[in-house]
Design a protein around this motif. Structure first.
Motif, mmCIF file in Angstrom:
data_model
loop_
_atom_site.group_PDB
_atom_site.id
_atom_site.type_symbol
_atom_site.label_atom_id
_atom_site.label_comp_id
_atom_site.label_asym_id
_atom_site.label_seq_id
_atom_site.Cartn_x
_atom_site.Cartn_y
_atom_site.Cartn_z
ATOM 1 N N GLU A 87 1.626 15.382 -7.877
ATOM 2 C CA GLU A 87 2.546 16.513 -7.722
ATOM 3 C C GLU A 87 2.605 16.822 -9.343
ATOM 4 N N ALA A 88 2.904 15.416 -10.260
ATOM 5 C CA ALA A 88 3.084 15.830 -11.735
ATOM 6 C C ALA A 88 1.789 16.145 -12.397
ATOM 7 N N LYS A 89 0.614 16.169 -11.699
ATOM 8 C CA LYS A 89 -0.690 16.422 -12.335
ATOM 9 C C LYS A 89 -1.009 15.283 -13.490
ATOM 10 N N LEU A 90 -0.780 14.098 -12.911
ATOM 11 C CA LEU A 90 -1.130 13.165 -13.778
ATOM 12 C C LEU A 90 -2.295 12.324 -13.430
ATOM 13 N N ARG A 91 -3.101 11.785 -14.371
ATOM 14 C CA ARG A 91 -4.235 10.837 -14.164
ATOM 15 C C ARG A 91 -3.913 9.515 -13.990
ATOM 16 N N VAL A 92 -4.127 8.829 -12.856
ATOM 17 C CA VAL A 92 -3.734 7.587 -12.537
ATOM 18 C C VAL A 92 -4.733 6.604 -13.315
ATOM 19 N N VAL A 93 -4.165 5.504 -14.058
ATOM 20 C CA VAL A 93 -4.800 4.407 -14.709
ATOM 21 C C VAL A 93 -4.482 3.111 -13.915
ATOM 22 N N PRO A 94 -4.887 2.562 -13.185
ATOM 23 C CA PRO A 94 -4.328 1.280 -12.541
ATOM 24 C C PRO A 94 -4.814 0.260 -13.189
ATOM 25 N N ILE B 139 -6.636 1.781 -4.679
ATOM 26 C CA ILE B 139 -6.702 3.400 -4.904
ATOM 27 C C ILE B 139 -8.114 3.494 -4.652
ATOM 28 N N THR B 140 -9.064 2.669 -5.123
ATOM 29 C CA THR B 140 -10.452 2.715 -5.084
ATOM 30 C C THR B 140 -11.152 2.616 -3.731
ATOM 31 N N ARG B 141 -10.385 2.108 -2.883
ATOM 32 C CA ARG B 141 -10.854 2.017 -1.322
ATOM 33 C C ARG B 141 -10.699 3.150 -0.755
ATOM 34 N N ASP B 142 -9.791 4.214 -1.138
ATOM 35 C CA ASP B 142 -9.110 5.392 -0.496
ATOM 36 C C ASP B 142 -9.509 6.458 -1.352
ATOM 37 N N PRO B 143 -10.482 7.405 -1.084
ATOM 38 C CA PRO B 143 -11.174 8.297 -1.620
ATOM 39 C C PRO B 143 -10.116 9.476 -2.035
ATOM 40 N N ALA B 144 -9.171 9.837 -1.351
ATOM 41 C CA ALA B 144 -8.121 10.771 -1.678
ATOM 42 C C ALA B 144 -7.254 10.289 -2.965
ATOM 43 N N MET B 145 -7.055 8.960 -2.775
ATOM 44 C CA MET B 145 -6.331 8.289 -3.777
ATOM 45 C C MET B 145 -7.165 8.142 -5.207
ATOM 46 N N ALA B 146 -8.352 7.733 -4.965
ATOM 47 C CA ALA B 146 -9.371 7.596 -6.076
ATOM 48 C C ALA B 146 -9.477 8.855 -7.019
ATOM 49 N N ALA B 147 -9.402 10.234 -6.338
ATOM 50 C CA ALA B 147 -9.653 11.015 -7.134
ATOM 51 C C ALA B 147 -8.459 11.459 -8.161
ATOM 52 N N THR B 148 -7.339 10.658 -7.938
ATOM 53 C CA THR B 148 -6.339 10.886 -9.157
ATOM 54 C C THR B 148 -7.043 9.863 -10.476
ATOM 55 N N MET B 149 -7.955 9.299 -10.240
ATOM 56 C CA MET B 149 -8.314 8.366 -11.498
ATOM 57 C C MET B 149 -9.149 9.200 -12.344
ATOM 58 N N ARG B 150 -9.575 10.461 -11.929
ATOM 59 C CA ARG B 150 -10.559 11.030 -12.926
ATOM 60 C C ARG B 150 -9.577 11.886 -13.911
ATOM 61 N N ARG C 44 0.810 -1.345 -0.077
ATOM 62 C CA ARG C 44 0.218 0.064 0.127
ATOM 63 C C ARG C 44 0.718 1.193 0.042
ATOM 64 N N GLN C 45 1.993 1.130 0.755
ATOM 65 C CA GLN C 45 2.806 2.408 0.898
ATOM 66 C C GLN C 45 3.539 2.454 -0.540
ATOM 67 N N LEU C 46 3.804 1.615 -1.320
ATOM 68 C CA LEU C 46 4.270 1.703 -2.729
ATOM 69 C C LEU C 46 3.213 2.511 -3.538
ATOM 70 N N VAL C 47 1.920 2.005 -3.450
ATOM 71 C CA VAL C 47 1.009 2.892 -4.291
ATOM 72 C C VAL C 47 0.668 4.117 -3.859
ATOM 73 N N ALA C 48 0.865 4.266 -2.522
ATOM 74 C CA ALA C 48 0.629 5.772 -2.179
ATOM 75 C C ALA C 48 1.894 6.672 -2.508
ATOM 76 N N LYS C 49 3.034 6.165 -2.640
ATOM 77 C CA LYS C 49 4.300 6.924 -3.041
ATOM 78 C C LYS C 49 4.055 7.394 -4.481
ATOM 79 N N ALA C 50 3.378 6.327 -5.240
ATOM 80 C CA ALA C 50 2.998 6.395 -6.775
ATOM 81 C C ALA C 50 2.169 7.603 -6.911
ATOM 82 N N ILE C 51 1.188 7.444 -6.279
ATOM 83 C CA ILE C 51 -0.055 8.597 -6.303
ATOM 84 C C ILE C 51 0.275 9.798 -5.876
ATOM 85 N N ASP C 52 1.354 10.115 -4.966
ATOM 86 C CA ASP C 52 1.753 11.226 -4.270
ATOM 87 C C ASP C 52 2.762 11.773 -5.588
ATOM 88 N N PHE C 53 3.349 11.052 -6.194
ATOM 89 C CA PHE C 53 4.038 11.388 -7.351
ATOM 90 C C PHE C 53 3.062 11.914 -8.690
#
Length: 97
Positions: free
Chosen positions: A70-77, A86-97, A58-67
């Motif tokens: 920062e880089a204003k990237l949309r995440v596609v898992p 990602i989908t279980r954490d609303p703050a992380m899930a917001a990066t998928m939009r 989970r820490q690996l995923v969180a680190k990638a989400i933080d990156f």
């Protein structure tokens, strides 16, 4: 017991990874690609079997989400594990939009 855990972003031969090291030993990684401008695809997450269930994946995923934030990237898992985390954490899930 003092264990040193680090997660660093690395790139080698065009492969992008976040590498998990415990006391200097590579015991996990998250591989990602940048197929399009503004997109980060999480392709694969792996953690050594003896570390499963410790929260380090989970820490690996969180680190990638933080990156990605920062880089204003949309995440596609693409990786099922990463998608679940990602989908279980609303703050992380917001990066998928």
């Amino acid at each position: 017991m003092n264990t040193k855990v680090s997660i660093e972003r690395e790139e080698l031969n065009g492969v992008h990874e976040f590498v998990l090291r415990v006391d200097g030993e590579r015991l996990g990684y998250l591989e990602f690609t940048r197929p399009d401008v503004g997109v980060m695809r999480i392709e694969y997450v792996e953690v050594s079997p003896q570390l499963r269930g410790t929260g380090l994946g989970r820490q690996l995923v969180a680190k990638a989400i933080d990156f990605a934030k920062e880089a204003k990237l949309r995440v596609v898992p693409i990786c099922g594990y990463a998608r679940t985390v990602i989908t279980r954490d609303p703050a992380m899930a917001a990066t998928m939009r």
